[in-house]
Scaffold this motif. Structure first.
Motif, PDB file in Angstrom:
ATOM      1  N   ASP A 154       6.056   4.208  -0.161  1.00  0.00           N
ATOM      2  CA  ASP A 154       6.550   4.621   1.148  1.00  0.00           C
ATOM      3  C   ASP A 154       8.005   5.061   0.989  1.00  0.00           C
ATOM      4  O   ASP A 154       8.764   4.454   0.222  1.00  0.00           O
ATOM      5  N   PRO A 164      -3.370   8.886 -14.011  1.00  0.00           N
ATOM      6  CA  PRO A 164      -3.881   9.539 -12.806  1.00  0.00           C
ATOM      7  C   PRO A 164      -5.274  10.086 -12.974  1.00  0.00           C
ATOM      8  O   PRO A 164      -5.960  10.354 -11.983  1.00  0.00           O
ATOM      9  N   GLY A 196       3.115   0.808  -0.427  1.00  0.00           N
ATOM     10  CA  GLY A 196       2.705   2.191  -0.571  1.00  0.00           C
ATOM     11  C   GLY A 196       1.192   2.347  -0.638  1.00  0.00           C
ATOM     12  O   GLY A 196       0.431   1.490  -0.177  1.00  0.00           O
ATOM     13  N   THR A 197       0.759   3.434  -1.228  1.00  0.00           N
ATOM     14  CA  THR A 197      -0.665   3.758  -1.328  1.00  0.00           C
ATOM     15  C   THR A 197      -0.991   4.220  -2.736  1.00  0.00           C
ATOM     16  O   THR A 197      -0.102   4.415  -3.571  1.00  0.00           O
ATOM     17  N   ARG A 198      -2.292   4.408  -2.966  1.00  0.00           N
ATOM     18  CA  ARG A 198      -2.741   4.912  -4.263  1.00  0.00           C
ATOM     19  C   ARG A 198      -3.946   5.815  -4.029  1.00  0.00           C
ATOM     20  O   ARG A 198      -4.896   5.408  -3.348  1.00  0.00           O
ATOM     21  N   PRO A 199      -3.928   7.025  -4.568  1.00  0.00           N
ATOM     22  CA  PRO A 199      -5.038   7.944  -4.315  1.00  0.00           C
ATOM     23  C   PRO A 199      -6.253   7.639  -5.180  1.00  0.00           C
ATOM     24  O   PRO A 199      -6.132   7.344  -6.367  1.00  0.00           O
ATOM     25  N   THR A 246       6.163   0.556 -12.753  1.00  0.00           N
ATOM     26  CA  THR A 246       4.797   1.015 -12.955  1.00  0.00           C
ATOM     27  C   THR A 246       3.928  -0.153 -13.341  1.00  0.00           C
ATOM     28  O   THR A 246       4.269  -0.925 -14.233  1.00  0.00           O
ATOM     29  N   GLU A 253      -7.326   7.092   0.309  1.00  0.00           N
ATOM     30  CA  GLU A 253      -5.994   6.513   0.178  1.00  0.00           C
ATOM     31  C   GLU A 253      -6.135   4.999   0.196  1.00  0.00           C
ATOM     32  O   GLU A 253      -6.476   4.409   1.225  1.00  0.00           O
ATOM     33  N   GLU A 303      -1.634   7.375  -9.645  1.00  0.00           N
ATOM     34  CA  GLU A 303      -0.501   6.458  -9.678  1.00  0.00           C
ATOM     35  C   GLU A 303      -0.069   6.090  -8.258  1.00  0.00           C
ATOM     36  O   GLU A 303      -0.316   6.837  -7.306  1.00  0.00           O
ATOM     37  N   PRO A 304       0.596   4.938  -8.084  1.00  0.00           N
ATOM     38  CA  PRO A 304       1.041   4.530  -6.748  1.00  0.00           C
ATOM     39  C   PRO A 304       1.996   5.538  -6.129  1.00  0.00           C
ATOM     40  O   PRO A 304       2.806   6.152  -6.810  1.00  0.00           O
ATOM     41  N   VAL A 305       1.876   5.686  -4.819  1.00  0.00           N
ATOM     42  CA  VAL A 305       2.775   6.530  -4.040  1.00  0.00           C
ATOM     43  C   VAL A 305       3.526   5.598  -3.097  1.00  0.00           C
ATOM     44  O   VAL A 305       2.925   4.989  -2.207  1.00  0.00           O
TER      45      VAL A 305
END
Length: 303
Positions: free
Chosen positions: A277, A292, A99-102, A285, A116, A273-275
């Motif tokens: 896919d 955040p 996934g991604t993290r902002p 977590t 991202e 926090e991680p987002v």
């Protein structure tokens, strides 16, 4: 005399009989032990065979989860080195790898810059930046350089290119260099090594990443890339381009890379926090990472 000899023979015979009896008893004990061991071995083989038949020794599929050790943090010697800041180290396990993290970088130059971070290709860089953000490491620090490659360099609290946290980590996602054409320049249709909007770590020496990073405001192509890519800008690229257009002056080393009139200051850097896919399984977590709204950034021990 005959009587004396008879007694001696009787005594010798009796002694021999006792020795033979002891030997016979010893042989019997050995046979009993061997028999017991053999029986036990047979029982073990029977039990093991039954267990194998029932699948007791089948290995469970490995859960490729964040419970495994993901990252290695190398401590740096801070004795007599005021460029390195001690802020602890990120966790080594429990780190998201999909996934991604902002990441949000708020500067004094306009709207926030949204990034991202790619957890699949650069989980350690993301973990490091998140940890540093949680320690307010990047807050009120300068983006001290506008590089000749077309990137804004940030993340060094000392503003010298030598600062960072008291640990480093290895490069994760260094792109493949551009194939040189016969004219010693890349083909016109070749994709840039670092497209505009790319976010990458920068360190000195290469590979010893800490907190410093680059945000590219124009495409950059090279045959020998050294910057590991960690993410991309999703909004606020116009702000990065505005910073990149600032006039520069000599930074004291003979390079005109320092913003001339306006200090470019990171007022805050936060990591969310991680987002995950949509197709990826849920991950726990991560431990030791900020909320955040926690500030974030990654800093190399030497750049």
């Amino acid at each position: 005399m005959a009587s004396s000899r008879d007694r001696q023979r009787k005594l010798a015979r009796a002694k021999l009989d006792r020795q033979m009896a002891r030997r016979a008893a010893a042989v019997k004990r050995r046979r009993q032990v061997r028999a017991g061991v053999g029986t036990a071995l047979i029982l073990v083989l029977i039990v093991a065979g039954s267990a194998w038949a029932l699948g007791a020794f089948d290995s469970e599929p490995t859960d490729n989860s964040a419970a495994d050790e993901v990252c290695l943090w190398t401590p740096q010697n801070t004795a007599g080195n005021s460029n390195l800041k001690e802020v602890g180290e990120p966790a080594t396990t429990g780190l998201p790898t999909t996934g991604t993290r902002p990441m949000t970088v708020t500067t004094n130059q306009g709207a926030p810059i949204s990034v991202e971070l790619d957890l699949a290709t650069a989980p350690c860089a993301a973990a490091s930046i998140a940890h540093l953000a949680s320690q307010s490491f990047y807050d009120n620090t300068k983006c001290h350089e506008i590089t000749a490659e077309g990137a804004v360099r940030c993340g060094d609290p000392t503003g010298t290119g030598l600062g960072g946290p008291a640990y480093s980590f290895y490069s994760e996602n260094v792109p493949t260099g551009a194939e040189p054409s016969p004219e010693a320049s890349p083909a016109p249709d070749a994709a840039p090594t670092y497209p505009k909007g790319t976010v990458a770590m920068i360190s000195n020496p290469p590979g010893a990443n800490g907190s410093q990073f680059l945000i590219f405001f124009k495409d950059f192509t090279t045959a020998e890339p050294t910057y590991p890519i960690i993410g991309r800008v999703t909004s606020g690229l116009d702000v990065v381009e505005k910073i990149g257009a600032l006039p520069t002056v000599d930074n004291g080393s003979g390079e005109k890379v320092k913003p001339e009139n306006d200090d470019v200051v990171i007022q805050s850097l936060t990591v969310g926090e991680p987002v995950l896919d949509p197709a990826s399984p849920a991950e726990p977590t991560p431990t030791g990472t900020p909320s955040p709204t926690a500030s974030t950034e990654a800093s190399p021990n030497a750049g």
